[in-house]
Write a protein that holds these residues in place. Structure first.
Motif, PDB file in Angstrom:
ATOM      1  N   ARG A   1     -20.467  -4.170  -4.077  1.00  0.00           N
ATOM      2  CA  ARG A   1     -20.042  -3.565  -2.794  1.00  0.00           C
ATOM      3  C   ARG A   1     -20.016  -4.555  -1.641  1.00  0.00           C
ATOM      4  O   ARG A   1     -19.830  -4.165  -0.486  1.00  0.00           O
TER       5      ARG A   1
ATOM      6  N   GLN B   1     -20.245   2.926   3.102  1.00  0.00           N
ATOM      7  CA  GLN B   1     -20.018   4.136   2.314  1.00  0.00           C
ATOM      8  C   GLN B   1     -20.044   5.339   3.266  1.00  0.00           C
ATOM      9  O   GLN B   1     -21.084   5.953   3.475  1.00  0.00           O
TER      10      GLN B   1
ATOM     11  N   ASP C   1     -31.768   1.751   2.397  1.00  0.00           N
ATOM     12  CA  ASP C   1     -30.548   2.438   1.990  1.00  0.00           C
ATOM     13  C   ASP C   1     -29.687   1.591   1.071  1.00  0.00           C
ATOM     14  O   ASP C   1     -28.925   2.131   0.254  1.00  0.00           O
ATOM     15  N   GLU C   2     -29.771   0.270   1.171  1.00  0.00           N
ATOM     16  CA  GLU C   2     -29.013  -0.577   0.255  1.00  0.00           C
ATOM     17  C   GLU C   2     -29.496  -0.379  -1.182  1.00  0.00           C
ATOM     18  O   GLU C   2     -28.706  -0.295  -2.117  1.00  0.00           O
TER      19      GLU C   2
ATOM     20  N   HIS D   1     -24.877   2.526   4.294  1.00  0.00           N
ATOM     21  CA  HIS D   1     -24.732   2.715   2.845  1.00  0.00           C
ATOM     22  C   HIS D   1     -24.660   4.181   2.444  1.00  0.00           C
ATOM     23  O   HIS D   1     -24.465   4.488   1.267  1.00  0.00           O
TER      24      HIS D   1
ATOM     25  N   GLN E   1     -27.905   4.839  -6.778  1.00  0.00           N
ATOM     26  CA  GLN E   1     -26.724   5.689  -6.967  1.00  0.00           C
ATOM     27  C   GLN E   1     -25.841   5.115  -8.067  1.00  0.00           C
ATOM     28  O   GLN E   1     -25.355   5.850  -8.933  1.00  0.00           O
TER      29      GLN E   1
ATOM     30  N   THR F   1     -18.427  10.850  -3.364  1.00  0.00           N
ATOM     31  CA  THR F   1     -18.896   9.722  -2.576  1.00  0.00           C
ATOM     32  C   THR F   1     -17.858   8.610  -2.623  1.00  0.00           C
ATOM     33  O   THR F   1     -17.054   8.532  -3.554  1.00  0.00           O
TER      34      THR F   1
ATOM     35  N   ARG G   1     -28.348   2.797  -2.648  1.00  0.00           N
ATOM     36  CA  ARG G   1     -26.975   2.681  -3.148  1.00  0.00           C
ATOM     37  C   ARG G   1     -26.954   2.096  -4.557  1.00  0.00           C
ATOM     38  O   ARG G   1     -26.127   2.479  -5.389  1.00  0.00           O
TER      39      ARG G   1
ATOM     40  N   ASP H   1     -18.347   5.450  -3.189  1.00  0.00           N
ATOM     41  CA  ASP H   1     -18.555   4.549  -4.309  1.00  0.00           C
ATOM     42  C   ASP H   1     -17.959   5.094  -5.602  1.00  0.00           C
ATOM     43  O   ASP H   1     -17.568   4.327  -6.488  1.00  0.00           O
TER      44      ASP H   1
END
Length: 640
Positions: A592, A522, A169-170, A215, A176, A529, A173, A531
């Motif tokens: 982040r 997040q 998931d990092e 995340h 993203q 979102t 991100r 971020d």
């Protein structure tokens, strides 16, 4: 869980036959006659068996095989062969057709300039060597921060065979941040987690991964690396700050005052050059740039030869929609589902084992037994040497190592590609601050001091998993595996272990205070979102009703966005995270990670005396990101 990086996993052909002129102080990348850089999937190096041939060259194309037999030879994408051999179509030899009268021939548009002409006399802030996922992601992140870059890639197109298949998931991100996550989600699938199985496929332990981690994404996703690379390249094509040139081989990097001169050859053998403030080596496990810099490896003492099978079949395959690690010292194995009808198996086979069709079917029988005549398509079979090692240094002057050039890991926890993507996220914002934000050049030294210990921990976790799978047949090995099972049956242990493999960054100048080095979460929001709220630069996230007078000018000096932790539509998740961390406010870096925190009831950041001089918060930021970077703090020394 396989996490092979693709930068080092391609055939390493030569772009041309012209001889390079080597200037004084220049470093020529090694090119022994006929030698190839190891062809592993990035984090590993491939050992090619004599007579082995490559899989089909078109993405997704493969011959239907009944075992790992010969397949098509890889050709550069776009090449066309003339008909030849028996059965080739011939031109009819009848009367020539009568042609209609033609007017003036159409005027052809002039050809697009190649890299030699397009880059002649150019100076750019960053040259990136290697257009694998790490190199292209770095270029996208730099573009997001307004920094121009040129990416030079030896091959003309994306290498079409699967290598890395898992991400966390990092990394989602990061995808993203560069604008490709939605497209990536459409072509990937979440995985349930990891199971350790005994020789009889009984479950020793199960480490579940959630559909939404800290995340904001599924903690594990399975994918096909060529598809991800195409998404990244498509995104890069839309950025005016970056350009990618394929069919280009870098032959030397010569460091000069204030920058480096990068010399290359194009596919026709023509020599060219471009100047850069910094050069990033994203050129894979066999990195010629790392070798040219004279940087060796720290050996973390794991080396095993494994065989990888990538298969497509509509047959019913027994899978729990996660990854299986078979802890059998006689036949350790890994299995996972990648796509709708795509699967991967990895086996540690003996040096003399080269399974035919029957052998392949016997290996995969615990998971699938295709009926006679049922399609079972072997897309690729390859033998890799899994290694655990770290580059002794990640920087030499103005050259930085990223991805497999800096670290290689066994694939057992799926962190090979992930580690390289973290490199990109860590270094890109620091380069942007030095090039255009007025930061001290010493800021770049924190790249290695933060990333190398972090990568080391994950490599050692992969090695530990590998030893659990393959650590011998003696009585002690059996006792170790039994102990693993006992520990994993303790309530909450597997849940905690499954919450995320990546540890926080160790405490340092850019990760101060109680929350320093941890990621700002997040949380889910009603609209958009989190971020998007944070933006691409620093952010000051505050849970206090009002900022202290000293914090506002500091935020202004950093160009930080002020973000209140209340009223975000996240159900109070962010405010609760701040309270749990004992902080009234946190300063979040562009990647982040929390840089520093204001303790509960405090008035300023705990570690400001350490990081403020590096970021030079008292200086006005430059808007010309193409300006040449300041000279290094250490005396200039050419690469050797």
């Amino acid at each position: 869980m396989s996490g092979e990086d693709g930068e080092g996993g391609r055939p390493r052909g030569r772009a041309g036959d012209g001889a390079a002129v080597r200037e004084p102080g220049a470093v020529e990348t090694p090119r022994e006659p006929g030698a190839e850089t190891p062809r592993g999937p990035g984090l590993v190096e491939t050992v090619r068996e004599p007579g082995a041939v490559e899989a089909p060259h078109e993405p997704g194309a493969a011959a239907t095989l009944r075992g790992p037999g010969p397949v098509e030879t890889v050709r550069e994408p776009g090449t066309i062969e003339a008909p030849h051999g028996p059965g080739a179509t011939k031109t009819p030899r009848g009367p020539a057709p009568v042609e209609a009268p033609q007017g003036p021939a159409p005027v052809e548009a002039p050809p697009e300039p190649g890299p030699v002409d397009a880059l002649r006399g150019r100076s750019v802030p960053v040259v990136i060597v290697g257009a694998g996922p790490v190199g292209v992601t770095t270029a996208l992140l730099l573009a997001r921060y307004g920094v121009r870059s040129v990416v030079l890639e030896r091959h003309r197109d994306v290498y079409p065979l699967p290598r890395a298949v898992a991400t966390d998931d990092e990394v989602c991100r990061i995808l993203q941040a560069v604008g490709v996550y939605e497209s990536f989600a459409a072509v990937s699938r979440p995985a349930r987690g990891l199971r350790l199985l005994d020789a009889g496929h009984g479950v020793i332990a199960e480490f579940r991964r959630t559909e939404r981690g800290a995340h904001g994404f599924a903690q594990t996703r399975m994918f096909d690396q060529p598809v991800l690379e195409r998404l990244l390249r498509d995104a890069l094509a839309d950025r005016r700050e970056a350009e990618l040139w394929g069919g280009v081989e870098v032959v030397s990097v010569q460091e000069e005052e204030g920058g480096s001169r990068v010399r290359f050859r194009d596919a026709a053998g023509r020599a060219g050059e471009v100047r850069a403030s910094y050069v990033l080596a994203c050129d894979g496990a066999g990195s010629p740039l790392r070798e040219a810099c004279g940087i060796g490896f720290e050996d973390l003492r794991f080396e095993e030869s494994w065989t990888v099978l990538d298969v497509r079949t509509p047959a019913a395959v027994r899978t729990w929609e996660g990854v299986d690690q078979v802890c059998d010292p006689r036949r350790p194995a890994t299995f996972m589902r990648i796509g709708e009808d795509r699967y991967r198996w990895e086996f540690r086979l003996g040096a003399d084992e080269d399974p035919d069709e029957a052998g392949v079917r016997a290996l995969v029988a615990p998971w699938v037994e295709p009926a006679p005549g049922e399609e079972f398509e072997v897309l690729r079979t390859a033998r890799y040497t899994f290694r655990a090692r770290l580059a002794e240094r990640w920087r030499r002057g103005r050259v930085f190592l990223l991805g497999d050039a800096a670290h290689q890991t066994p694939p057992f926890v799926g962190q090979g590609l992930c580690a390289g993507m973290r490199d990109a996220a860590n270094l890109s914002w620091k380069l942007a601050r030095v090039l255009g934000g007025g930061a001290d050049e010493r800021l770049l030294d924190t790249y290695e001091s933060e990333r190398r210990p972090h990568a080391r921990k994950l490599i050692l976790a992969a090695v530990a998993t590998g030893w659990a799978m393959t650590g011998g047949q003696d009585r002690a090995a059996a006792l170790r595996r039994a102990a693993v099972g006992a520990v994993c049956r303790v309530p909450g242990v597997t849940r905690l272990a499954g919450n995320g493999l990546a540890p926080p960054l160790r405490r340092g100048v850019l990760s101060a205070g109680r929350l320093g080095g941890r990621f700002c979460p997040q949380p889910g929001m009603r609209d958009g979102t989190f971020d998007d709220v944070l933006g691409p630069s620093f952010a000051l996230v505050s849970g206090a009703p009002a900022l202290t007078p000293a914090l506002r000018p500091l935020a202004a000096a950093l160009g930080a966005r002020l973000v209140p932790a209340h009223g975000l539509g996240d159900g109070g998740a962010l405010a609760a995270w701040l309270r749990a961390g004992g902080a009234d406010a946190v300063l979040v870096r562009p990647d982040r990670v929390v840089l520093d925190a204001v303790p509960r009831g405090g008035r300023e950041f705990a570690g400001i005396a350490g990081w403020a001089p590096l970021l030079r918060t008292g200086r006005a930021a430059r808007t010309d990101v193409d300006a040449r970077a300041p000279s290094p703090a250490e005396p200039f020394s050419p690469l050797h």
